[in-house]
Design an enzyme around this catalytic site. Structure first.
Site, PDB file in Angstrom:
ATOM      1  N   LYS A  22       0.827  -1.212   0.000  1.00  0.00           N
ATOM      2  CA  LYS A  22       0.000   0.000   0.000  1.00  0.00           C
ATOM      3  C   LYS A  22       0.862   1.262   0.000  1.00  0.00           C
ATOM      4  O   LYS A  22       0.621   2.196  -0.766  1.00  0.00           O
ATOM      5  CB  LYS A  22      -0.904  -0.016   1.235  1.00  0.00           C
ATOM      6  CG  LYS A  22      -1.552   1.315   1.602  1.00  0.00           C
ATOM      7  CD  LYS A  22      -2.276   1.187   2.938  1.00  0.00           C
ATOM      8  CE  LYS A  22      -2.900   2.497   3.377  1.00  0.00           C
ATOM      9  NZ  LYS A  22      -1.930   3.389   4.062  1.00  0.00           N
ATOM     10  N   ASN A  23       1.870   1.295   0.859  1.00  0.00           N
ATOM     11  CA  ASN A  23       2.667   2.507   1.004  1.00  0.00           C
ATOM     12  C   ASN A  23       3.654   2.708  -0.148  1.00  0.00           C
ATOM     13  O   ASN A  23       4.303   3.750  -0.222  1.00  0.00           O
ATOM     14  CB  ASN A  23       3.414   2.499   2.340  1.00  0.00           C
ATOM     15  CG  ASN A  23       2.466   2.673   3.518  1.00  0.00           C
ATOM     16  OD1 ASN A  23       1.373   3.201   3.367  1.00  0.00           O
ATOM     17  ND2 ASN A  23       2.872   2.205   4.681  1.00  0.00           N
ATOM     18  N   CYS A 116      -6.455   8.590   8.532  1.00  0.00           N
ATOM     19  CA  CYS A 116      -6.532   7.922   9.827  1.00  0.00           C
ATOM     20  C   CYS A 116      -6.272   8.896  10.984  1.00  0.00           C
ATOM     21  O   CYS A 116      -5.392   9.743  10.894  1.00  0.00           O
ATOM     22  CB  CYS A 116      -5.481   6.816   9.879  1.00  0.00           C
ATOM     23  SG  CYS A 116      -6.148   5.204  10.240  1.00  0.00           S
ATOM     24  N   ARG A 121      -0.376  14.897  11.704  1.00  0.00           N
ATOM     25  CA  ARG A 121       0.725  14.635  10.779  1.00  0.00           C
ATOM     26  C   ARG A 121       0.830  15.855   9.875  1.00  0.00           C
ATOM     27  O   ARG A 121       0.372  15.849   8.736  1.00  0.00           O
ATOM     28  CB  ARG A 121       0.453  13.355   9.979  1.00  0.00           C
ATOM     29  CG  ARG A 121       0.505  12.115  10.841  1.00  0.00           C
ATOM     30  CD  ARG A 121       0.411  10.852  10.020  1.00  0.00           C
ATOM     31  NE  ARG A 121      -0.960  10.504   9.730  1.00  0.00           N
ATOM     32  CZ  ARG A 121      -1.307   9.458   8.984  1.00  0.00           C
ATOM     33  NH1 ARG A 121      -0.388   8.685   8.454  1.00  0.00           N
ATOM     34  NH2 ARG A 121      -2.575   9.181   8.769  1.00  0.00           N
ATOM     35  N   ASP A 305       3.883   1.193  12.191  1.00  0.00           N
ATOM     36  CA  ASP A 305       2.742   0.480  11.625  1.00  0.00           C
ATOM     37  C   ASP A 305       2.615  -0.960  12.134  1.00  0.00           C
ATOM     38  O   ASP A 305       1.650  -1.647  11.804  1.00  0.00           O
ATOM     39  CB  ASP A 305       2.828   0.462  10.092  1.00  0.00           C
ATOM     40  CG  ASP A 305       2.341   1.762   9.470  1.00  0.00           C
ATOM     41  OD1 ASP A 305       1.821   2.616  10.214  1.00  0.00           O
ATOM     42  OD2 ASP A 305       2.474   1.935   8.246  1.00  0.00           O
ATOM     43  N   ARG A 397      -8.664  -0.405   4.533  1.00  0.00           N
ATOM     44  CA  ARG A 397      -7.804   0.604   3.907  1.00  0.00           C
ATOM     45  C   ARG A 397      -6.399   0.058   3.647  1.00  0.00           C
ATOM     46  O   ARG A 397      -5.703   0.537   2.758  1.00  0.00           O
ATOM     47  CB  ARG A 397      -7.696   1.852   4.786  1.00  0.00           C
ATOM     48  CG  ARG A 397      -8.943   2.728   4.795  1.00  0.00           C
ATOM     49  CD  ARG A 397      -8.714   4.007   5.591  1.00  0.00           C
ATOM     50  NE  ARG A 397      -7.470   4.639   5.179  1.00  0.00           N
ATOM     51  CZ  ARG A 397      -6.454   4.903   6.004  1.00  0.00           C
ATOM     52  NH1 ARG A 397      -6.520   4.572   7.279  1.00  0.00           N
ATOM     53  NH2 ARG A 397      -5.361   5.487   5.549  1.00  0.00           N
TER      54      ARG A 397
END
Length: 417
Positions: A22-23, A116, A121, A305, A397
């Site tokens: 995903k990242n 999220c 952030r 994470d 997600r």
């Protein structure tokens, strides 16, 4: 709203393939805007965040198709520089479009991003770097209007090795005049994947994976094919599931080096970890022991994470564990839910003290964020009785059918409405 129902105490056995990260795919999807050509991305994960980015790309005129893990983006039809506010609010990663749009169009209008709720952030590192590269930014009414007056390479020192800021600078600098140096750059594997993707489309970048990245601006970029790297956080989550449930599982299509910080902690807890080429075997046949000290840090440290999932494992370990969260200030939202299941955890600021218990018990719990939700699923695997995890939109997600993956390994888990 869907929920996950888990009947615990089933050991996990078998093997599973880990899909694309995903990242890694999200900044690469944003980067497809740069070349004005056709981009084919293999092993793309089918996730809510990926679909949100697809909708954003379509909204600005790109043609996108997604079938059987293959994403095709044609950005030659790009027709707008304004990103719809409702789409940006769904996903923080929409901020990655700032760099490519400024490089391609010279301007972008975008609202502040959502995503999220794991603590603030701020994107000030992104904005400061863009201004240094020659971007004029006007902030008003929740929107950012950015215009590239004259993109010129500069030496940029990041106050913190932010992954997002590092990637955004790379994305805007590839079409800037001259040389850009990023000092104190983030070192995550996903940044290396972005560098490899950009270089294959004609960029000149070196140093990704180190604290200094050098980008030499080019005039033209080209469409290409690219395979997304495996998701180290999904792999780490499944490995931790194997540890918490017991049994023996094999993970295929992993980059073992990317997972070293996670694997070292699993070994410290008493798991057997066997590495072979692009596969991992995780074996856990007895009650694990507490890991005295774990601290989340930027890569190559232990990933933030994986903090929640590892905490779930420590709730049933023998002894007392201490976890310090240094990356995000509000990333202990899963703690109250784990306590509902019988865990003994005390929080003091950014420090969690976990006193291991012999067993957890099933309960109805609520996922408040992506990784915290995954942690509750893992806790449910070892809990006595039935656990229902509500609000699993967060889990979707970042995990492509987490329930299906675990079911393939022998978990008693199903999705219910």
């Amino acid at each position: 709203m869907s929920k996950l129902l888990i009947r615990g105490r089933n050991k996990l056995n078998g093997q599973i393939r880990i899909g694309g990260a995903k990242n890694a795919v999200l900044p690469i999807l944003a980067a497809t805007v740069l070349n004005g050509g056709e981009n084919i991305l293999f092993d793309s994960p089918d996730l809510r965040d990926v679909h949100s980015m697809i909708e954003i790309l379509r909204s600005i005129g790109c043609k996108v198709s997604f079938e059987n893990s293959v994403l095709t983006v044609n950005s030659s039809t790009l027709s707008s520089h304004e990103i719809p506010e409702h789409l940006v609010r769904e996903m923080r990663s929409s901020i990655f479009l700032m760099g490519p749009m400024l490089g391609r169009c010279g301007k972008i209008k975008i609202s502040y991003p959502g995503g999220c709720e794991i603590g603030p952030r701020p994107i000030d590192l992104h904005l400061k770097a863009l201004r240094e590269l020659g971007v004029k930014i006007t902030e008003a009414h929740g929107f950012l209007e950015c215009e590239a007056i004259k993109l010129e390479g500069k030496e940029i020192h990041l106050d913190y090795p932010s992954v997002g800021a590092t990637e955004n600078i790379m994305l805007v600098a590839v079409l800037a005049k001259g040389i850009t140096k990023i000092r104190n750059a983030a070192k995550e594997p996903e940044i290396v994947d972005l560098q490899n993707y950009l270089n294959r489309m004609g960029a000149k970048i070196r140093g990704a994976g180190t604290s200094e990245i050098i980008i030499e601006g080019v005039d033209k970029l080209y469409g290409l094919e690219h395979k997304i790297i495996p998701d180290r956080i999904v792999a780490g989550t499944i490995a931790t599931a194997g540890a918490i449930a017991g049994g023996e599982i094999i993970l295929n299509n992993v980059v073992v080096d990317h997972m070293k910080p996670i694997l070292l902690k699993l070994k410290e807890a008493g798991c057997w970890v066997f590495e072979k080429n692009n596969s991992l075997k995780i074996k856990s046949s007895q009650r694990l022991k507490a890991v005295e000290m774990t601290k989340t840090l930027p890569y190559p440290g232990f990933p933030t994470d994986m903090q929640a999932q590892f905490m779930a494992l420590m709730t049933i370990a023998r002894g007392t564990s201490i976890i310090t969260e240094t990356v995000f200030e509000n990333r202990f939202k899963h703690v109250d839910e784990l306590i509902r299941m019988g865990a003994k955890i005390k929080i003091d600021g950014r420090v969690a003290v976990i006193q291991g218990v012999k067993k957890l018990t099933g309960a109805k719990v609520f996922a408040k964020d992506l990784r915290g939700g995954a942690a509750l699923v893992l806790a449910g695997l070892t809990a006595e009785g039935t656990t229902i995890v509500d609000n699993i939109k967060h889990i979707d997600r970042g995990y492509e059918q987490l329930d299906k993956m675990l079911k393939e390994l022998g978990a008693d888990i199903k999705r219910i409405d």
